[in-house]
Each structure stands twice: as C-alpha cells, then as structure tokens.
Write a protein that holds these residues in place. Sequence first.
Motif, PDB file in Angstrom:
ATOM      1  N   ASP A  33     100.309  -6.158 130.330  1.00 55.43           N
ATOM      2  CA  ASP A  33     100.443  -5.930 131.769  1.00 55.43           C
ATOM      3  C   ASP A  33     101.260  -4.628 131.757  1.00 55.43           C
ATOM      4  O   ASP A  33     102.169  -4.691 131.358  1.00 55.43           O
ATOM      5  CB  ASP A  33     100.452  -7.098 132.646  1.00 55.43           C
ATOM      6  CG  ASP A  33     100.746  -6.963 133.967  1.00 55.43           C
ATOM      7  OD1 ASP A  33      99.891  -6.663 134.799  1.00 55.43           O
ATOM      8  OD2 ASP A  33     101.901  -7.350 134.456  1.00 55.43           O
ATOM      9  N   ASP A  35     102.460  -3.694 135.760  1.00 52.76           N
ATOM     10  CA  ASP A  35     103.509  -3.846 136.811  1.00 52.76           C
ATOM     11  C   ASP A  35     104.142  -5.096 136.871  1.00 52.76           C
ATOM     12  O   ASP A  35     103.884  -6.200 136.580  1.00 52.76           O
ATOM     13  CB  ASP A  35     102.642  -3.850 138.177  1.00 52.76           C
ATOM     14  CG  ASP A  35     102.056  -2.632 138.384  1.00 52.76           C
ATOM     15  OD1 ASP A  35     102.613  -1.690 138.371  1.00 52.76           O
ATOM     16  OD2 ASP A  35     100.830  -2.440 138.903  1.00 52.76           O
ATOM     17  N   THR A  37     105.946  -6.127 134.454  1.00 53.31           N
ATOM     18  CA  THR A  37     105.867  -6.625 133.060  1.00 53.31           C
ATOM     19  C   THR A  37     106.712  -5.499 132.077  1.00 53.31           C
ATOM     20  O   THR A  37     107.633  -5.775 131.527  1.00 53.31           O
ATOM     21  CB  THR A  37     104.500  -6.777 132.597  1.00 53.31           C
ATOM     22  OG1 THR A  37     104.121  -7.966 133.167  1.00 53.31           O
ATOM     23  CG2 THR A  37     104.943  -7.511 131.069  1.00 53.31           C
ATOM     24  N   ASP A 117     103.179 -10.965 134.019  1.00 58.19           N
ATOM     25  CA  ASP A 117     104.322 -11.595 134.961  1.00 58.19           C
ATOM     26  C   ASP A 117     103.518 -12.669 136.140  1.00 58.19           C
ATOM     27  O   ASP A 117     104.349 -13.417 136.889  1.00 58.19           O
ATOM     28  CB  ASP A 117     105.155 -10.545 135.847  1.00 58.19           C
ATOM     29  CG  ASP A 117     104.459  -9.819 136.632  1.00 58.19           C
ATOM     30  OD1 ASP A 117     103.403  -8.948 136.365  1.00 58.19           O
ATOM     31  OD2 ASP A 117     104.735  -9.815 137.916  1.00 58.19           O
ATOM     32  N   GLN A 118     102.393 -12.413 136.039  1.00 60.80           N
ATOM     33  CA  GLN A 118     101.728 -13.275 136.846  1.00 60.80           C
ATOM     34  C   GLN A 118     100.986 -14.678 136.237  1.00 60.80           C
ATOM     35  O   GLN A 118     100.329 -14.587 135.494  1.00 60.80           O
ATOM     36  CB  GLN A 118     100.659 -12.561 138.035  1.00 60.80           C
ATOM     37  CG  GLN A 118     101.640 -11.635 138.907  1.00 60.80           C
ATOM     38  CD  GLN A 118     100.869 -11.141 139.915  1.00 60.80           C
ATOM     39  OE1 GLN A 118     100.140 -12.183 140.556  1.00 60.80           O
ATOM     40  NE2 GLN A 118     100.906  -9.952 139.957  1.00 60.80           N
ATOM     41  N   ASP A 122      97.513 -13.238 134.651  1.00 61.09           N
ATOM     42  CA  ASP A 122      97.801 -13.008 133.268  1.00 61.09           C
ATOM     43  C   ASP A 122      97.811 -14.218 132.305  1.00 61.09           C
ATOM     44  O   ASP A 122      97.077 -14.284 131.414  1.00 61.09           O
ATOM     45  CB  ASP A 122      99.206 -12.276 132.952  1.00 61.09           C
ATOM     46  CG  ASP A 122      99.278 -10.928 133.906  1.00 61.09           C
ATOM     47  OD1 ASP A 122      98.489 -10.069 133.747  1.00 61.09           O
ATOM     48  OD2 ASP A 122     100.361 -10.903 134.675  1.00 61.09           O
TER      49      ASP A 122
HETATM   50 MG   LIG Z   1     101.974  -7.610 136.738  1.00 56.36          MG
END
Ligand SMILES: [Mg+2]
Length: 167
Positions: A33, A35, A37, A117-118, A122
């Motif tokens: 990823d 953003d 990350t 990060d999500q 993710d």
């Molecule tokens: Mg992200």
Amino acid sequence: MKKLLTPVAYINSIFDITPQMLKNKGIYGLILDIDNTLVATHIKKADEKAISFIRSLKENGIKAVIVSNGKKKRVEYFCQPLDIKFLYKAHKPLRGALNKAIEMMGLSNDKVAILGDQLFTDVLGGNLIGIHSILVKPIDLEEPFFIKLKRILEKPFLKNVEFRDNF
Ligand SMILES: [Mg+2]
C-alpha cells in the motif's frame, strides 16, 4: 468476520521488515500500500526511505507490486522514482487487483504478503484471498475525517488479539 479482520501480524513500520525476515517465513512477494504505509498521505513522490526499501527487496529476491486504491495520477507520480509495477484504483478489499498483482509476481498465494495500514481494505482484502496480511501502524495520524472514522471502527478488532506471526 473477526477472523477475516485479523492480520497475521501488526507492526510499527514497514521499514522494520527486512528481506531476510520475509524469507524466513517463506514470503517471496509483497503487495504494498502507499498512503500511510510507505509514506504519509501528503507526500506525493516516493522518498529516500521508500526507494531504498524497494531497492533492498529487489536486491534480495523479493518481488513487490504496489496496489493502491488511489487515483492514477497519485500512484503513477509516487512510483516514478521506483522501478516497480503498480495497480491504481484497486478497490481493495475486492480481490480483482490483488489477484492480478499475485499473477504479475508469478507466485503462489502462500508466498505472498500484503502490507498496509487499513484493516477494512488491506487486511480484509489479503485475508479474503488467503495471503499473509500484515497491518502497519499509520505513519501520519493527521488523517482525513473519513479515515479517522474508520480508525474508530477498527479499534474493537485490534483489541485483545493474538497475532499469529511476529516480525
Ligand atoms: Mg493506506
């Protein structure tokens, strides 16, 4: 549902991961990823840290594809300094782009990990297709309202969880 939203590992930063750690776990390909990350969301182009991370993967025989839900312009511009394949508007957690990335790497699912990060994009996406899902703490906590809301929803899923893997 809880299982689908549980990452195999939860790490502080993507930059704590080394190619050797991945190999030790039989991982030879990464879906990355962008953003929050690899860089904070407001950083437009891959910075030195991201560049050297991607370079060290390559030098050590780990394949990687960037898979972002971001727009073409954002993803293309970010990837310019990197010699890496990418997919934009990926609609994670849907499996289309994730499967495509795995196909591009030519690896079986058990040798691939997703790093992001999500939880609802993710991790869920990775778990739906049976690859290793590694959740990364967001780089920048100054996030848009919509993402902040998602963070509140993520919380209960990250409470009292035992992660299968540690890095
Ligand atoms: Mg992200």
